[in-house]
Scaffold this motif. Structure first.
Motif: not given
Length: 319
Positions: A221, A225, A256
């Motif tokens: 994750h 980002e 996502e």
């Protein structure tokens, strides 16, 4: 609102931008020229101007260092260029594919005219394709485009299309493999371009080799980002400032799970998924005046630049 795409033709399913006239496959070049609106020529004439009308010796004078390019059919001006400028005709873009379609198994897929004739292109299937795990099919194409307004050299390049979402991505890897650019200061030689591009046929294998590895590279994750923060950032006084922002949020949402094919094994939580989210964002979701402006940007403008940046960033994850 003026349209960026003046005319175009295509075969198969309606393109992602929803524009153009549908043709059956294997039409001759002559039909493509007519239906794609490319059956005209770029003419040229010297730049002329009228000297001060109040002067006793006022006259129509010629500026010898420049010439005006204009359309043979409508007489509409296209641009003012130097005398050294070498014109590439719309018909030459199509003729580039004649032997490829008649003898090498290529199939013309789309062709057309942008910006009133200032830019023309044709795209053909090469017959190459690769099936990544999870039935994620990627097909190979060759795009040839030129412009007479100073925005684009005559450019031939390999292009991939992810079938599940019709996302396009130019194949430009190490040392410029997969792309040939001919500046308008030199004569366009179709055979020389084919020969040079032919050296790069292995670009498809090299490209898909890297796509395969991107599909296998799991992404945390935090890495996702960082990918989007870096991609959607501007440099301001030495500091990278994220464009926080609707574009970044939209691309992240596509990654996502909201993107086409985002749930496939090749894309879910992978570096390839990051890249796919950007190509889908550019081709389908990014704000644009119209679908035809979106096409121009995705292939030739800021959208194409952002795709290349995303490709470079995703490949860096393999290092």
């Amino acid at each position: 609102m003026a349209h960026c795409v003046e005319s175009m033709a295509f075969t198969g399913a309606t393109p992602w931008h929803g524009l153009g006239k549908q043709l059956t496959e294997n039409q001759p070049i002559e039909v493509w020229a007519q239906e794609a609106g490319m059956d005209w020529e770029i003419k040229e004439t010297p730049v002329r101007f009228m000297s001060d009308g109040n002067h006793e010796k006022s006259a129509l004078l010629t500026y010898p260092e420049r010439k005006v390019l204009f359309r043979s059919d409508t007489q509409e001006p296209l641009s003012v260029v130097s005398q050294r400028y070498q014109v590439v005709q719309p018909r030459e873009i199509l003729e580039f594919y004649r032997d490829l379609t008649e003898m090498s198994g290529f199939q013309l897929h789309t062709a057309g005219v942008l910006k009133g004739g200032r830019k023309v292109w044709a795209l053909a299937k090469t017959g190459q394709s690769t099936l990544l795990r999870g039935n994620d099919l990627v097909e190979g194409y060759v795009l040839l485009a030129t412009a007479c307004d100073g925005t684009l050299a005559t450019t031939a390049q390999f292009t991939s299309v992810r079938v599940v979402c019709h996302n396009t991505l130019s194949i430009a890897l190490d040392k410029g493999q997969g792309v040939v650019r001919v500046p308008h200061s030199t004569q366009f030689n179709p055979q020389a371009v084919k020969d040079e591009l032919g050296i790069s046929v292995t670009s498809w294998d090299a490209f898909m080799y890297r796509m395969k590895h991107l599909s296998e590279r799991k992404v945390s994750h935090k890495e996702a980002e960082d990918f989007f923060l870096t991609l959607f950032s501007t440099q301001s006084q030495g500091n990278a400032t994220p464009l926080a922002t609707q574009p970044m949020k939209k691309a992240l949402a596509l990654y996502e799970g909201h993107g086409r094919g985002a749930e496939l094994n090749t894309a879910k939580g992978t570096a390839l998924g990051l890249l796919n989210s950007i190509t889908e964002f550019i081709d389908h979701e990014r704000r644009a005046h119209s679908q035809d402006h979106r096409l121009d940007s995705a292939w030739f403008g800021q959208g194409a630049t952002l795709k290349q940046k995303a490709l470079n960033q995703s490949l860096a994850l393999l290092a």
